[in-house]
Design a protein around this motif. Structure first.
Motif, PDB file in Angstrom:
ATOM      1  N   TYR A  44      26.017  17.370  18.170  1.00 33.76           N
ATOM      2  CA  TYR A  44      25.742  16.393  17.126  1.00 33.76           C
ATOM      3  C   TYR A  44      26.331  16.908  15.823  1.00 33.76           C
ATOM      4  CZ  TYR A  44      21.887  19.618  16.082  1.00 33.76           C
ATOM      5  OH  TYR A  44      21.142  20.741  15.791  1.00 33.76           O
ATOM      6  N   ILE A  45      26.434  16.038  14.841  1.00 28.39           N
ATOM      7  CA  ILE A  45      27.025  16.394  13.552  1.00 28.39           C
ATOM      8  C   ILE A  45      25.924  16.510  12.507  1.00 28.39           C
ATOM      9  CG2 ILE A  45      28.725  15.784  11.806  1.00 28.39           C
ATOM     10  CD1 ILE A  45      29.956  16.234  14.566  1.00 28.39           C
ATOM     11  N   ASP A  46      25.923  17.620  11.787  1.00 32.27           N
ATOM     12  CA  ASP A  46      24.923  17.842  10.747  1.00 32.27           C
ATOM     13  C   ASP A  46      25.603  18.420   9.511  1.00 32.27           C
ATOM     14  OD1 ASP A  46      22.736  18.323   9.179  1.00 32.27           O
ATOM     15  OD2 ASP A  46      21.797  19.789  10.514  1.00 32.27           O
ATOM     16  N   PHE A  47      25.751  17.600   8.477  1.00 30.70           N
ATOM     17  CA  PHE A  47      26.350  18.061   7.231  1.00 30.70           C
ATOM     18  C   PHE A  47      25.298  18.521   6.219  1.00 30.70           C
ATOM     19  CE2 PHE A  47      29.649  14.873   8.592  1.00 30.70           C
ATOM     20  CZ  PHE A  47      30.632  15.802   8.874  1.00 30.70           C
ATOM     21  N   VAL A  48      24.033  18.369   6.561  1.00 27.68           N
ATOM     22  CA  VAL A  48      22.962  18.665   5.607  1.00 27.68           C
ATOM     23  C   VAL A  48      22.451  20.092   5.748  1.00 27.68           C
ATOM     24  CG1 VAL A  48      20.660  18.001   4.807  1.00 27.68           C
ATOM     25  CG2 VAL A  48      22.290  16.239   5.544  1.00 27.68           C
ATOM     26  N   SER A  49      22.260  20.545   6.982  1.00 22.05           N
ATOM     27  CA  SER A  49      21.702  21.876   7.208  1.00 22.05           C
ATOM     28  C   SER A  49      22.618  22.679   8.126  1.00 22.05           C
ATOM     29  CB  SER A  49      20.293  21.752   7.809  1.00 22.05           C
ATOM     30  OG  SER A  49      20.332  21.023   9.023  1.00 22.05           O
ATOM     31  N   GLY A  50      22.132  23.802   8.618  1.00 19.69           N
ATOM     32  CA  GLY A  50      22.899  24.601   9.566  1.00 19.69           C
ATOM     33  C   GLY A  50      24.153  25.208   8.960  1.00 19.69           C
ATOM     34  N   LYS A  51      25.242  25.207   9.757  1.00 14.92           N
ATOM     35  CA  LYS A  51      26.479  25.847   9.337  1.00 14.92           C
ATOM     36  C   LYS A  51      27.073  25.208   8.092  1.00 14.92           C
ATOM     37  CE  LYS A  51      27.812  27.478  13.940  1.00 14.92           C
ATOM     38  NZ  LYS A  51      28.843  27.409  15.021  1.00 14.92           N
ATOM     39  N   SER A  52      26.960  23.896   7.987  1.00 13.63           N
ATOM     40  CA  SER A  52      27.527  23.205   6.822  1.00 13.63           C
ATOM     41  C   SER A  52      26.815  23.625   5.543  1.00 13.63           C
ATOM     42  CB  SER A  52      27.440  21.687   7.000  1.00 13.63           C
ATOM     43  OG  SER A  52      28.329  21.256   8.012  1.00 13.63           O
ATOM     44  N   ALA A  53      25.497  23.741   5.603  1.00 10.72           N
ATOM     45  CA  ALA A  53      24.739  24.171   4.433  1.00 10.72           C
ATOM     46  C   ALA A  53      25.095  25.599   4.050  1.00 10.72           C
ATOM     47  CB  ALA A  53      23.243  24.056   4.709  1.00 10.72           C
ATOM     48  N   ARG A  55      27.956  27.218   4.636  1.00  9.89           N
ATOM     49  CA  ARG A  55      29.300  27.266   4.048  1.00  9.89           C
ATOM     50  C   ARG A  55      29.316  26.636   2.663  1.00  9.89           C
ATOM     51  NH1 ARG A  55      34.126  25.712   8.080  1.00  9.89           N
ATOM     52  NH2 ARG A  55      35.293  26.566   6.320  1.00  9.89           N
ATOM     53  N   ARG A  56      28.504  25.606   2.462  1.00  9.03           N
ATOM     54  CA  ARG A  56      28.427  24.972   1.140  1.00  9.03           C
ATOM     55  C   ARG A  56      27.884  25.941   0.100  1.00  9.03           C
ATOM     56  NH1 ARG A  56      24.037  22.041  -0.783  1.00  9.03           N
ATOM     57  NH2 ARG A  56      23.197  21.860   1.330  1.00  9.03           N
ATOM     58  N   GLN A  57      26.908  26.758   0.482  1.00 11.76           N
ATOM     59  CA  GLN A  57      26.264  27.654  -0.459  1.00 11.76           C
ATOM     60  C   GLN A  57      26.925  29.027  -0.559  1.00 11.76           C
ATOM     61  OE1 GLN A  57      21.865  27.628   0.051  1.00 11.76           O
ATOM     62  NE2 GLN A  57      22.181  25.842   1.346  1.00 11.76           N
ATOM     63  N   PHE A  58      27.499  29.501   0.552  1.00 12.16           N
ATOM     64  CA  PHE A  58      27.997  30.879   0.568  1.00 12.16           C
ATOM     65  C   PHE A  58      29.435  30.993   1.082  1.00 12.16           C
ATOM     66  CE2 PHE A  58      23.406  30.877   1.639  1.00 12.16           C
ATOM     67  CZ  PHE A  58      22.928  31.455   0.458  1.00 12.16           C
ATOM     68  N   GLY A  59      30.183  29.915   1.092  1.00 11.56           N
ATOM     69  CA  GLY A  59      31.512  29.915   1.695  1.00 11.56           C
ATOM     70  C   GLY A  59      32.601  30.588   0.890  1.00 11.56           C
ATOM     71  N   GLY A  60      32.364  30.867  -0.359  1.00 13.96           N
ATOM     72  CA  GLY A  60      33.375  31.556  -1.158  1.00 13.96           C
ATOM     73  C   GLY A  60      34.134  30.669  -2.111  1.00 13.96           C
ATOM     74  N   GLY A  61      33.755  29.395  -2.202  1.00 10.29           N
ATOM     75  CA  GLY A  61      34.385  28.509  -3.177  1.00 10.29           C
ATOM     76  C   GLY A  61      35.883  28.384  -2.983  1.00 10.29           C
ATOM     77  N   ARG A  62      36.596  28.280  -4.086  1.00 10.90           N
ATOM     78  CA  ARG A  62      38.043  28.071  -4.011  1.00 10.90           C
ATOM     79  C   ARG A  62      38.816  29.330  -3.654  1.00 10.90           C
ATOM     80  NH1 ARG A  62      39.975  23.120  -7.344  1.00 10.90           N
ATOM     81  NH2 ARG A  62      38.105  21.832  -7.215  1.00 10.90           N
ATOM     82  N   GLY A  63      38.114  30.436  -3.537  1.00 11.47           N
ATOM     83  CA  GLY A  63      38.773  31.668  -3.137  1.00 11.47           C
ATOM     84  C   GLY A  63      38.862  31.854  -1.639  1.00 11.47           C
ATOM     85  N   GLY A  88      34.263  17.899  11.842  1.00 12.87           N
ATOM     86  CA  GLY A  88      34.249  17.585  10.416  1.00 12.87           C
ATOM     87  C   GLY A  88      33.894  18.724   9.492  1.00 12.87           C
ATOM     88  N   ARG A  89      33.786  19.937  10.004  1.00 10.33           N
ATOM     89  CA  ARG A  89      33.298  21.039   9.176  1.00 10.33           C
ATOM     90  C   ARG A  89      34.273  21.449   8.081  1.00 10.33           C
ATOM     91  NH1 ARG A  89      30.846  24.247  14.384  1.00 10.33           N
ATOM     92  NH2 ARG A  89      28.905  23.029  14.544  1.00 10.33           N
ATOM     93  N   ASP A  90      35.562  21.556   8.412  1.00 14.11           N
ATOM     94  CA  ASP A  90      36.527  21.932   7.385  1.00 14.11           C
ATOM     95  C   ASP A  90      36.713  20.801   6.375  1.00 14.11           C
ATOM     96  OD1 ASP A  90      36.911  24.459   8.423  1.00 14.11           O
ATOM     97  OD2 ASP A  90      38.643  23.888   9.630  1.00 14.11           O
ATOM     98  N   ALA A  91      36.668  19.572   6.836  1.00 16.06           N
ATOM     99  CA  ALA A  91      36.748  18.431   5.915  1.00 16.06           C
ATOM    100  C   ALA A  91      35.588  18.459   4.939  1.00 16.06           C
ATOM    101  CB  ALA A  91      36.755  17.122   6.699  1.00 16.06           C
ATOM    102  N   PHE A  92      34.402  18.826   5.422  1.00 13.32           N
ATOM    103  CA  PHE A  92      33.227  18.902   4.562  1.00 13.32           C
ATOM    104  C   PHE A  92      33.394  19.995   3.514  1.00 13.32           C
ATOM    105  CE2 PHE A  92      28.937  20.470   3.548  1.00 13.32           C
ATOM    106  CZ  PHE A  92      28.344  19.299   3.117  1.00 13.32           C
ATOM    107  N   VAL A  93      33.972  21.121   3.892  1.00 12.74           N
ATOM    108  CA  VAL A  93      34.223  22.201   2.926  1.00 12.74           C
ATOM    109  C   VAL A  93      35.151  21.715   1.822  1.00 12.74           C
ATOM    110  CG1 VAL A  93      35.318  24.454   2.604  1.00 12.74           C
ATOM    111  CG2 VAL A  93      33.795  24.076   4.550  1.00 12.74           C
TER     112      VAL A  93
END
Length: 243
Positions: A44-53, A55-63, A88-93
């Motif tokens: 299933y797809i989850d953009f709110v929690s899990g891996k997406s959350a 990467r959103r919080q600790f993914g390293g930003g534009r670096g 959709g994970r990279d698209a979400f980043v």
């Protein structure tokens, strides 16, 4: 273009107790899920929690390597077409970092899962602005890109084609086994790259395993590497600064 609707996929409807196929698209009270009976996997797809959350919080930003490969810098938020949307994970980043992203997925089942994930993200206060920058199309990416009018061509086309199956399949997580079982490999990946290079205004980014050959034996302008992944970048022109 019409977005995928799980109710319009013309799939047979049955109860979970009456499973007669290896895979079932299941509507739960929380979300749309794809179940594989043989391997016990659920996708299933989850953009709110899990891996997406995470990467959103600790993914390293534009670096982070993905952002650098796409050309993101201060004042640069290129339009991106993710031609192999997948989960959709990279698209979400990229959307998290400010890009408007078109996601193109040719599997109608995966597209339905993506749409369900986007719909739920639009209802969540933490990520709705990010999800609003993502637009999904259920289509063959080669046909889609060839049909784009000049005014709608993206600055960046992003490709993450399915890599040939690994021998150590036990190391592949259940959700990826379900995904691969459904969509298979990408035998037209080289043609996809050629089409992407014609379509993109500024650059094409191809995600590859770190030790993989160049896609279609086409040498990139440059590569940005991380321990397990390599981003091959084919540059056509510089990106334009946006105020």
């Amino acid at each position: 273009m019409k977005q995928p609707d799980p109710d319009l996929l013309e799939l047979p409807v049955t109860s979970l107790d009456g499973t007669v196929t290896d895979m079932q698209l299941v509507k739960t009270p929380q979300r749309l899920e794809l179940h594989q009976a043989s391997g016990g996997g659920v996708l299933y797809i989850d953009f709110v929690s899990g891996k997406s959350a995470h990467r959103r919080q600790f993914g390293g930003g534009r670096g982070q390597p993905l952002a650098r490969a796409a050309g993101l810098k201060k004042g640069l938020n290129p339009t991106v077409l993710d031609a192999t949307a997948g989960l959709g994970r990279d698209a979400f980043v990229l959307a998290t970092l400010g890009c408007k992203v078109q996601l193109v997925e040719r599997s109608p089942i995966i597209a339905a899962l993506l749409q369900d994930g986007l719909d739920r993200a639009l209802e969540d206060a933490a990520v709705r602005q990010i999800a609003a920058r993502m637009e999904l199309f259920s289509a063959d990416a080669i046909i889609f890109m060839r049909g784009l009018k000049e005014a709608y061509r993206p600055e960046v086309v992003y490709l993450d084609p399915m890599y040939p199956h690994r021998k150590k399949s036990a190391l592949v997580k259940k959700e990826m086994r379900v995904f691969r079982s459904l969509v298979g490999d990408d035998p037209d990946a080289a043609e996809l790259l050629r089409t992407a290079r014609e379509c993109a205004i500024a650059r094409v980014v191809v995600k590859r395993p770190a030790k993989a050959d160049f896609l279609g034996e086409a040498e990139p302008t440059m590569s940005i590497k991380s321990p397990n992944t390599r981003y091959d970048v084919y540059i056509k022109r510089g990106l334009q600064t946006v105020d």
